[in-house]
Enzyme design. Structure first.
Site, PDB file in Angstrom:
ATOM      1  N   THR A   1      40.666  34.700  34.465  1.00 26.84           N
ATOM      2  CA  THR A   1      41.546  33.598  34.066  1.00 26.84           C
ATOM      3  C   THR A   1      42.396  33.251  35.286  1.00 26.84           C
ATOM      4  O   THR A   1      42.431  34.011  36.254  1.00 26.84           O
ATOM      5  CB  THR A   1      42.475  33.988  32.894  1.00 26.84           C
ATOM      6  OG1 THR A   1      43.409  34.982  33.345  1.00 26.84           O
ATOM      7  CG2 THR A   1      41.687  34.516  31.705  1.00 26.84           C
TER       8      THR A   1
ATOM      9  N   ALA B   1      43.905  38.901  34.868  1.00 25.28           N
ATOM     10  CA  ALA B   1      45.102  38.152  34.462  1.00 25.28           C
ATOM     11  C   ALA B   1      46.015  38.074  35.682  1.00 25.28           C
ATOM     12  O   ALA B   1      46.313  39.109  36.302  1.00 25.28           O
ATOM     13  CB  ALA B   1      45.794  38.864  33.312  1.00 25.28           C
TER      14      ALA B   1
ATOM     15  N   VAL C   1      44.593  43.153  37.327  1.00 28.11           N
ATOM     16  CA  VAL C   1      45.695  42.308  37.791  1.00 28.11           C
ATOM     17  C   VAL C   1      45.219  41.456  38.967  1.00 28.11           C
ATOM     18  O   VAL C   1      44.662  41.965  39.937  1.00 28.11           O
ATOM     19  CB  VAL C   1      46.889  43.179  38.225  1.00 28.11           C
ATOM     20  CG1 VAL C   1      48.023  42.293  38.708  1.00 28.11           C
ATOM     21  CG2 VAL C   1      47.347  44.083  37.088  1.00 28.11           C
ATOM     22  N   LYS C   2      45.447  40.147  38.829  1.00 29.58           N
ATOM     23  CA  LYS C   2      45.040  39.231  39.892  1.00 29.58           C
ATOM     24  C   LYS C   2      46.259  38.924  40.757  1.00 29.58           C
ATOM     25  O   LYS C   2      47.289  38.468  40.250  1.00 29.58           O
ATOM     26  CB  LYS C   2      44.545  37.947  39.224  1.00 29.58           C
ATOM     27  CG  LYS C   2      43.336  37.317  39.866  1.00 29.58           C
ATOM     28  CD  LYS C   2      42.857  36.193  38.961  1.00 29.58           C
ATOM     29  CE  LYS C   2      41.796  35.379  39.579  1.00 29.58           C
ATOM     30  NZ  LYS C   2      41.479  34.197  38.788  1.00 29.58           N
ATOM     31  N   VAL C   3      46.131  39.177  42.062  1.00 30.52           N
ATOM     32  CA  VAL C   3      47.260  38.915  42.966  1.00 30.52           C
ATOM     33  C   VAL C   3      46.827  37.931  44.059  1.00 30.52           C
ATOM     34  O   VAL C   3      45.682  37.957  44.498  1.00 30.52           O
ATOM     35  CB  VAL C   3      47.822  40.217  43.600  1.00 30.52           C
ATOM     36  CG1 VAL C   3      48.264  41.203  42.543  1.00 30.52           C
ATOM     37  CG2 VAL C   3      46.843  40.880  44.537  1.00 30.52           C
TER      38      VAL C   3
END
Ligand code: E4P
Length: 217
Positions: free
Chosen positions: A27, A56, A82-84
């Site tokens: 996403t 996310a 976790v998307k960074v």
């Protein structure tokens, strides 16, 4: 090659899961915003649809705030990633998060050297955005080839997610290069089934069978 669906829409994810083709979901803030639903609610539902990773994205741009948001997101489900963003503060946060064993997908990658930074700091996934590079007259798939070579040269285990895929050709080229994953919109995944000779062949098989009066069983 694994297939991820690039969407905030859970109905699309259910359809791809029913095909048996859903290996994970990505996403991003724009995709989630289109759904007019809560972020956590969407991510939790995605995590229940697929046992695969569901990315996310944090919204913070300063390392300590990125880390705080990552800690929060990480509690949502076992399979949440976790998307960074690939900015200095994101890479700094990645160093801490990967040290804590938190899997991160480093997003908004547009150069092979950016991808090297992410791998050096223990990213679980790197997301080169091929479609957005094509949009500005640069060959997006060449970036994927370069990242693939660099990661192979040094044995990095960071998985390459071909992101911003817009066409079936992106998926084919990703598979030919040996990228680990392509994340694609539902419309692209649907097109992978299509071939006019399949439709034509099936119509004539069915018509010949109908004329023959034969039965199965
Ligand atoms: C990747 O994780 C992103 O969500 C995505 O692939 C961006 O694609 P776009 O360039 O079509 O917005």
């Amino acid at each position: 090659m694994k297939f991820f669906l690039d969407t905030g829409n859970v109905e699309e994810a259910r359809k791809v899961a029913a095909w048996g083709l859903l290996d994970g979901v990505t996403t991003n803030p724009s995709l989630v915003a289109k759904e007019k639903r809560g972020f956590k609610e969407i991510v939790l539902e995605m995590c229940s649809i697929t046992p695969g990773p569901v990315s996310a994205e944090v919204i913070a741009v300063e390392a300590s705030a990125i880390i705080d948001q990552a800690h929060e997101i990480r509690t949502w489900a076992e399979n949440v990633i976790v998307k960074v963003p690939l900015i200095p503060e994101g890479i700094k946060a990645l160093h801490v998060l990967s040290g804590e064993g938190i899997k991160c997908n480093v997003t908004l990658c547009f150069s092979p050297l950016q991808a090297l930074l992410a791998a050096k700091n223990g990213a679980a996934y790197i997301s080169p955005f091929v479609g957005r590079l094509d949009d500005v007259g640069t060959d997006g798939m060449q970036l994927v080839e370069e990242i693939h070579t660099i990661y192979q040269n040094y044995g990095y285990t960071t998985e390459i997610i071909v992101a911003s895929a817009r066409t079936s050709m992106h998926v084919l080229q990703a598979a030919m290069i040996g990228a680990d994953i392509t994340t694609m919109p539902f419309a692209v995944m649907e097109k992978l089934f299509n071939h006019p000779l399949t439709d034509k062949g099936l119509s004539s098989f069915l018509a010949d069978w109908e004329k023959s009066g034969l039965k199965i069983g």
